[in-house]
Design a protein around this motif. Structure first.
Motif, PDB file in Angstrom:
ATOM      1  N   VAL A  20     -76.097  12.661  34.810  1.00 44.37           N
ATOM      2  CA  VAL A  20     -76.535  13.652  33.834  1.00 44.37           C
ATOM      3  C   VAL A  20     -78.055  13.714  33.842  1.00 44.37           C
ATOM      4  O   VAL A  20     -78.736  12.705  33.642  1.00 44.37           O
ATOM      5  N   LEU A  21     -78.601  14.905  34.091  1.00 44.23           N
ATOM      6  CA  LEU A  21     -80.038  15.103  34.206  1.00 44.23           C
ATOM      7  C   LEU A  21     -80.678  15.481  32.879  1.00 44.23           C
ATOM      8  O   LEU A  21     -81.841  15.163  32.616  1.00 44.23           O
ATOM      9  N   HIS A  22     -79.922  16.178  32.041  1.00 46.97           N
ATOM     10  CA  HIS A  22     -80.468  16.666  30.775  1.00 46.97           C
ATOM     11  C   HIS A  22     -79.304  16.916  29.823  1.00 46.97           C
ATOM     12  O   HIS A  22     -78.241  17.387  30.232  1.00 46.97           O
ATOM     13  N   ALA A  23     -79.490  16.581  28.565  1.00 52.36           N
ATOM     14  CA  ALA A  23     -78.456  16.819  27.559  1.00 52.36           C
ATOM     15  C   ALA A  23     -79.108  17.016  26.206  1.00 52.36           C
ATOM     16  O   ALA A  23     -79.958  16.219  25.795  1.00 52.36           O
ATOM     17  N   GLU A  24     -78.730  18.079  25.514  1.00 51.96           N
ATOM     18  CA  GLU A  24     -79.200  18.306  24.150  1.00 51.96           C
ATOM     19  C   GLU A  24     -78.159  19.107  23.397  1.00 51.96           C
ATOM     20  O   GLU A  24     -77.307  19.782  23.985  1.00 51.96           O
ATOM     21  N   ILE A  25     -78.212  18.996  22.084  1.00 54.67           N
ATOM     22  CA  ILE A  25     -77.294  19.761  21.256  1.00 54.67           C
ATOM     23  C   ILE A  25     -77.901  21.109  20.917  1.00 54.67           C
ATOM     24  O   ILE A  25     -79.106  21.325  21.034  1.00 54.67           O
TER      25      ILE A  25
ATOM     26  N   GLY B 129     -73.059  22.970  19.506  1.00 52.80           N
ATOM     27  CA  GLY B 129     -73.096  23.370  20.908  1.00 52.80           C
ATOM     28  C   GLY B 129     -73.844  22.337  21.718  1.00 52.80           C
ATOM     29  O   GLY B 129     -74.232  21.275  21.211  1.00 52.80           O
ATOM     30  N   TYR B 130     -74.057  22.643  22.981  1.00 55.74           N
ATOM     31  CA  TYR B 130     -74.702  21.684  23.863  1.00 55.74           C
ATOM     32  C   TYR B 130     -75.254  22.412  25.086  1.00 55.74           C
ATOM     33  O   TYR B 130     -74.816  23.521  25.439  1.00 55.74           O
ATOM     34  N   VAL B 131     -76.229  21.797  25.720  1.00 52.86           N
ATOM     35  CA  VAL B 131     -76.736  22.200  27.029  1.00 52.86           C
ATOM     36  C   VAL B 131     -76.795  20.922  27.859  1.00 52.86           C
ATOM     37  O   VAL B 131     -77.559  20.007  27.532  1.00 52.86           O
ATOM     38  N   ILE B 132     -75.971  20.836  28.900  1.00 51.00           N
ATOM     39  CA  ILE B 132     -75.889  19.632  29.721  1.00 51.00           C
ATOM     40  C   ILE B 132     -76.017  20.034  31.186  1.00 51.00           C
ATOM     41  O   ILE B 132     -75.280  20.910  31.664  1.00 51.00           O
ATOM     42  N   SER B 133     -76.944  19.413  31.881  1.00 51.89           N
ATOM     43  CA  SER B 133     -77.101  19.612  33.319  1.00 51.89           C
ATOM     44  C   SER B 133     -76.798  18.297  34.021  1.00 51.89           C
ATOM     45  O   SER B 133     -77.255  17.237  33.581  1.00 51.89           O
ATOM     46  N   LEU B 134     -76.036  18.369  35.093  1.00 54.55           N
ATOM     47  CA  LEU B 134     -75.651  17.149  35.795  1.00 54.55           C
ATOM     48  C   LEU B 134     -75.405  17.416  37.268  1.00 54.55           C
ATOM     49  O   LEU B 134     -75.333  18.580  37.710  1.00 54.55           O
ATOM     50  N   ARG B 135     -75.276  16.338  38.003  1.00 50.73           N
ATOM     51  CA  ARG B 135     -74.872  16.400  39.396  1.00 50.73           C
ATOM     52  C   ARG B 135     -73.649  15.527  39.587  1.00 50.73           C
ATOM     53  O   ARG B 135     -73.547  14.445  39.013  1.00 50.73           O
TER      54      ARG B 135
ATOM     55  N   PHE C  71     -63.463  11.801  34.496  1.00 51.18           N
ATOM     56  CA  PHE C  71     -64.593  12.694  34.735  1.00 51.18           C
ATOM     57  C   PHE C  71     -65.216  13.119  33.413  1.00 51.18           C
ATOM     58  O   PHE C  71     -66.443  13.054  33.219  1.00 51.18           O
ATOM     59  N   ALA C  72     -64.372  13.539  32.459  1.00 50.38           N
ATOM     60  CA  ALA C  72     -64.869  13.962  31.149  1.00 50.38           C
ATOM     61  C   ALA C  72     -65.540  12.807  30.413  1.00 50.38           C
ATOM     62  O   ALA C  72     -66.615  12.972  29.814  1.00 50.38           O
ATOM     63  N   LEU C  73     -64.924  11.626  30.445  1.00 53.83           N
ATOM     64  CA  LEU C  73     -65.498  10.469  29.761  1.00 53.83           C
ATOM     65  C   LEU C  73     -66.842  10.080  30.363  1.00 53.83           C
ATOM     66  O   LEU C  73     -67.787   9.713  29.636  1.00 53.83           O
ATOM     67  N   ALA C  74     -66.951  10.155  31.689  1.00 58.46           N
ATOM     68  CA  ALA C  74     -68.211   9.801  32.346  1.00 58.46           C
ATOM     69  C   ALA C  74     -69.325  10.754  31.941  1.00 58.46           C
ATOM     70  O   ALA C  74     -70.468  10.328  31.679  1.00 58.46           O
ATOM     71  N   ILE C  75     -69.019  12.047  31.852  1.00 63.86           N
ATOM     72  CA  ILE C  75     -70.023  13.027  31.437  1.00 63.86           C
ATOM     73  C   ILE C  75     -70.408  12.808  29.978  1.00 63.86           C
ATOM     74  O   ILE C  75     -71.603  12.827  29.623  1.00 63.86           O
ATOM     75  N   ALA C  76     -69.409  12.596  29.116  1.00 57.16           N
ATOM     76  CA  ALA C  76     -69.696  12.391  27.692  1.00 57.16           C
ATOM     77  C   ALA C  76     -70.565  11.160  27.476  1.00 57.16           C
ATOM     78  O   ALA C  76     -71.539  11.185  26.718  1.00 57.16           O
ATOM     79  N   GLU C  77     -70.236  10.070  28.154  1.00 57.42           N
ATOM     80  CA  GLU C  77     -71.005   8.836  27.998  1.00 57.42           C
ATOM     81  C   GLU C  77     -72.425   9.004  28.517  1.00 57.42           C
ATOM     82  O   GLU C  77     -73.392   8.585  27.867  1.00 57.42           O
ATOM     83  N   ALA C  78     -72.568   9.637  29.682  1.00 54.67           N
ATOM     84  CA  ALA C  78     -73.903   9.814  30.253  1.00 54.67           C
ATOM     85  C   ALA C  78     -74.741  10.783  29.432  1.00 54.67           C
ATOM     86  O   ALA C  78     -75.953  10.598  29.275  1.00 54.67           O
ATOM     87  N   ALA C  79     -74.103  11.833  28.893  1.00 53.03           N
ATOM     88  CA  ALA C  79     -74.839  12.791  28.055  1.00 53.03           C
ATOM     89  C   ALA C  79     -75.341  12.102  26.787  1.00 53.03           C
ATOM     90  O   ALA C  79     -76.508  12.277  26.387  1.00 53.03           O
TER      91      ALA C  79
END
Length: 384
Positions: free
Chosen positions: A244-249, A254-260, A355-363
């Motif tokens: 996860v490169l960037h995460a904000e609410i 809502g949210y804005v999340i950028s990842l690879r 996959f979802a858990l990994a994104i949520a944790e990293a965000a």
């Protein structure tokens, strides 16, 4: 060179105009449905969907811990009601169990439904809270032979299924995936769909508190983005490698999340505010082709998504078809319960959850880092 638009081709098994949705199951007798949890999702999404499938499915039992809610919702469809999971699972009239309870009860209730010998189980997302619970569910499903599907409705949308059949080599060349959602709060759609009983009040929260921000990011991924993450994963073979490169609410929600994930860049955006025009869009962009899908909002019973596959000089349009992903879920469940369908592989469900858990944790882990910006205000736009 101007693009050329092609009409939707016929997609066998997805949707045939004028065809009876239960034609393949007629004569086999109605399948009985029981709900564990009678909240807004049951009332405003599932019951209207089942009302259109009355030739193959019938709601027979509603369970909720609040007896007034259970009785009221059951009365709408002429079903039994109870406040006990064990009573519903012991009901011989129930063939299919829909688990629509709070997240923390999903694993226990799905496993109990399998052990009760039901014919199929639908579990609302997420179907487990961690990988260990997911593995336990998969093991019990294999042991009992009871098929399970997870209520990520877009995977059952005829527009998406048509795109899967038509996109050819696109998954191997995709480098960018975007999921963008702009919706009003759920109660607005719920109230359009039905008269909701027993709706819980939204808790007060301080969106400047770092712990609240973490919880909002986690809830956004596991409650909203999760509908599209199984779609994202079709284009990310290296899904286990999540950064996860960037995460904000986004306020109020809502949210804005950028990842690879591997070599694929992924953008997840959502805003729930006073918007007048809902939008739910998904894109997968490759070197020589791209896929764009416009989904109908969750609570709107308005037919399927429309997909567009674009290549140099040509655009193929798929849809809209006659039903949405929620109705598609129930059609698939009816087939599974009748022994005519193929359930998703347990490995697929587990990997989707991981996959979802990994994104949520990293965000959530990005909160408080130097690269994070301030949360967006309600007035700031999150583009679809």
């Amino acid at each position: 060179m101007p693009s050329q638009a092609e009409a939707s081709p016929a997609v066998p098994g997805v949707d045939t105009p004028g065809a009876d949705p239960g034609a393949g199951l007629l004569g086999a007798g109605l399948l009985g449905v029981g709900f564990l949890g009678a909240g807004p999702v049951t009332q405003a999404i599932h019951l209207p969907s089942l009302a259109r499938l009355g030739n193959i499915l019938e709601v027979r039992h509603i369970m909720d811990l609040d007896p007034a809610v259970a009785e009221s919702v059951a009365g709408r469809v002429g079903a039994r009601f109870s406040t006990s999971m064990d009573e519903l699972l012991a009901d011989p009239a129930v063939d299919i169990v829909a688990v629509c309870s709070p997240h923390q009860f999903h694993a226990t209730q799905v496993i109990a439904a399998c052990r009760a010998g039901k014919k199929a189980v639908l579990c609302e997302k997420p179907f487990a809270m961690n990988g260990a619970e997911a593995a336990a569910i998969a093991a019990v499903s294999a042991e009992t032979g009871v098929p399970i599907i997870v209520g990520a409705m877009h995977t059952f949308d005829p527009g998406w299924l048509a795109a899967e059949q038509a996109w050819g080599e696109l998954p191997g060349q995709v480098h960018t995936v975007r999921s963008s959602t702009v919706l009003p709060p759920n109660p607005r759609f719920e109230d359009f769909a039905t008269e909701i009983v027993g709706r819980a009040a939204a808790p007060a929260r301080d969106s400047n508190d770092p712990e609240v921000i973490k919880a909002m990011l986690t809830g956004g991924v596991m409650g909203l983005a999760i509908h599209d993450l199984p779609l994202v994963r079709r284009f990310t073979p290296d899904f286990a490698d999540v950064e996860v490169l960037h995460a904000e609410i986004v306020r109020p929600f809502g949210y804005v999340i950028s990842l690879r994930a591997g070599n694929v860049t992924i953008e997840l955006r959502a805003a729930m505010n006073s918007t007048w025009e809902p939008s739910w869009a998904f894109e997968a962009i490759g070197d020589d082709a791209a896929l764009g899908i416009d989904f109908t909002p969750s609570y709107v019973q308005a037919g399927s998504a429309t997909a567009r596959i674009r290549t140099a000089g040509k655009t193929t349009v798929l849809g809209p078809f006659g039903h949405n992903g929620y109705e598609g879920e129930w059609r698939h469940l009816a087939g599974l319960a009748a022994g005519t369908g193929t359930p998703p592989a347990a490995e697929t469900l587990i990997h989707d959850l991981e996959f979802a858990l990994a994104i949520a944790e990293a965000a959530a882990g990005r909160v408080g880092t130097d690269n994070d910006s301030e949360p967006l205000n309600e007035e700031q736009e999150v583009s679809a």
